[in-house]
Design a protein around this motif. Structure first.
Motif, PDB file in Angstrom:
ATOM      1  N   VAL A 141       0.832  -1.206   0.000  1.00 18.03           N
ATOM      2  CA  VAL A 141       0.000   0.000   0.000  1.00 18.03           C
ATOM      3  C   VAL A 141       0.868   1.259   0.000  1.00 18.03           C
ATOM      4  O   VAL A 141       0.632   2.183  -0.788  1.00 18.03           O
ATOM      5  CB  VAL A 141      -0.976  -0.004   1.202  1.00 18.03           C
ATOM      6  N   LEU A 142       1.869   1.312   0.877  1.00 18.22           N
ATOM      7  CA  LEU A 142       2.736   2.501   0.912  1.00 18.22           C
ATOM      8  C   LEU A 142       3.522   2.659  -0.380  1.00 18.22           C
ATOM      9  O   LEU A 142       3.685   3.768  -0.884  1.00 18.22           O
ATOM     10  CB  LEU A 142       3.680   2.444   2.112  1.00 18.22           C
ATOM     11  N   GLY A 143       4.022   1.547  -0.911  1.00 24.23           N
ATOM     12  CA  GLY A 143       4.754   1.618  -2.173  1.00 24.23           C
ATOM     13  C   GLY A 143       3.893   2.165  -3.296  1.00 24.23           C
ATOM     14  O   GLY A 143       4.307   3.055  -4.041  1.00 24.23           O
ATOM     15  N   ALA A 144       2.670   1.642  -3.425  1.00 25.71           N
ATOM     16  CA  ALA A 144       1.760   2.116  -4.469  1.00 25.71           C
ATOM     17  C   ALA A 144       1.366   3.574  -4.242  1.00 25.71           C
ATOM     18  O   ALA A 144       1.318   4.375  -5.189  1.00 25.71           O
ATOM     19  CB  ALA A 144       0.521   1.233  -4.512  1.00 25.71           C
ATOM     20  N   LEU A 145       1.109   3.934  -3.000  1.00 25.05           N
ATOM     21  CA  LEU A 145       0.711   5.305  -2.676  1.00 25.05           C
ATOM     22  C   LEU A 145       1.838   6.289  -2.969  1.00 25.05           C
ATOM     23  O   LEU A 145       1.615   7.339  -3.593  1.00 25.05           O
ATOM     24  CB  LEU A 145       0.293   5.385  -1.209  1.00 25.05           C
ATOM     25  N   ILE A 146       3.035   5.965  -2.534  1.00 23.72           N
ATOM     26  CA  ILE A 146       4.177   6.851  -2.779  1.00 23.72           C
ATOM     27  C   ILE A 146       4.454   6.970  -4.270  1.00 23.72           C
ATOM     28  O   ILE A 146       4.697   8.064  -4.785  1.00 23.72           O
ATOM     29  CB  ILE A 146       5.421   6.356  -2.015  1.00 23.72           C
ATOM     30  N   TYR A 147       4.405   5.845  -4.979  1.00 23.26           N
ATOM     31  CA  TYR A 147       4.625   5.883  -6.431  1.00 23.26           C
ATOM     32  C   TYR A 147       3.563   6.733  -7.122  1.00 23.26           C
ATOM     33  O   TYR A 147       3.881   7.579  -7.960  1.00 23.26           O
ATOM     34  CB  TYR A 147       4.630   4.459  -7.003  1.00 23.26           C
ATOM     35  N   ALA A 148       2.298   6.542  -6.759  1.00 25.07           N
ATOM     36  CA  ALA A 148       1.220   7.289  -7.399  1.00 25.07           C
ATOM     37  C   ALA A 148       1.311   8.784  -7.113  1.00 25.07           C
ATOM     38  O   ALA A 148       1.189   9.607  -8.016  1.00 25.07           O
ATOM     39  CB  ALA A 148      -0.137   6.743  -6.936  1.00 25.07           C
ATOM     40  N   VAL A 149       1.556   9.130  -5.859  1.00 28.36           N
ATOM     41  CA  VAL A 149       1.559  10.549  -5.489  1.00 28.36           C
ATOM     42  C   VAL A 149       2.807  11.253  -6.003  1.00 28.36           C
ATOM     43  O   VAL A 149       2.725  12.281  -6.686  1.00 28.36           O
ATOM     44  CB  VAL A 149       1.439  10.720  -3.957  1.00 28.36           C
TER      45      VAL A 149
END
Length: 165
Positions: A141-149
């Motif tokens: 979740v953090l990886g996807a969130l950081i990548y997206a943002v």
């Protein structure tokens, strides 16, 4: 109001001031996002301080004032909650987190943001005995969130490191 409340408020205001001075050195176009974050943090901190002061000086929870400070004409009491907060303090965990943070910064210099973040988060969560399923969900979740943002939305160039840069 407690002594820990005072410490938290002071530390957050000092952090806001530090980042504000650093942000004002950026180009005007690059200042917008950090200024919004700093302003939001300062606003939330001010609201927190206001609620603590309201509670201390006779707000709706004046009856919560501990000890002999109750009664008509009683002075508000500043509660020392530091012994309670640090009752379960584990110096080894604290030292590990400090060392892991420094290692993360060094590792990020060499291998970049994403690999260093993955390794450091795994190490910290393993040391703190987080269950494997929670570790996996957190990392995904953090990886996807950081990548997206940061990468897709804001297009912020993250450190690639010496090895991959």
């Amino acid at each position: 109001m407690t002594r820990s409340d005072i410490g938290i408020v002071v530390i957050i205001y000092a952090t806001c001031l530090l980042f504000l001075t650093m942000t004002l050195k950026l180009k005007a176009a690059a200042q917008v996002y950090p200024l919004c974050l700093i302003g939001g943090l300062a606003l939330l901190n001010t609201l927190y301080l206001g609620t603590r002061l309201w509670r201390l000086f006779g707000g709706r929870a004046a009856q919560d004032v501990p000890g002999d400070a109750k009664g008509p004409g009683a002075r508000p009491a500043l509660v020392n909650d530091l012994p309670e907060i640090f009752a379960n303090f584990v110096p080894g965990q604290f030292l590990f987190i400090v060392i892991a943070s420094v290692a993360y910064l060094a590792l990020m210099h060499f291998v970049g943001f994403y690999p260093a973040g993955l390794v450091s988060m795994l190490a910290v969560m393993r040391r703190l005995r987080v269950p494997p399923l929670h570790m996996g969900v957190t990392l995904a979740v953090l990886g996807a969130l950081i990548y997206a943002v940061f990468t897709l939305f804001l297009k912020v160039p993250l450190p690639r490191g010496i090895l991959f840069g």
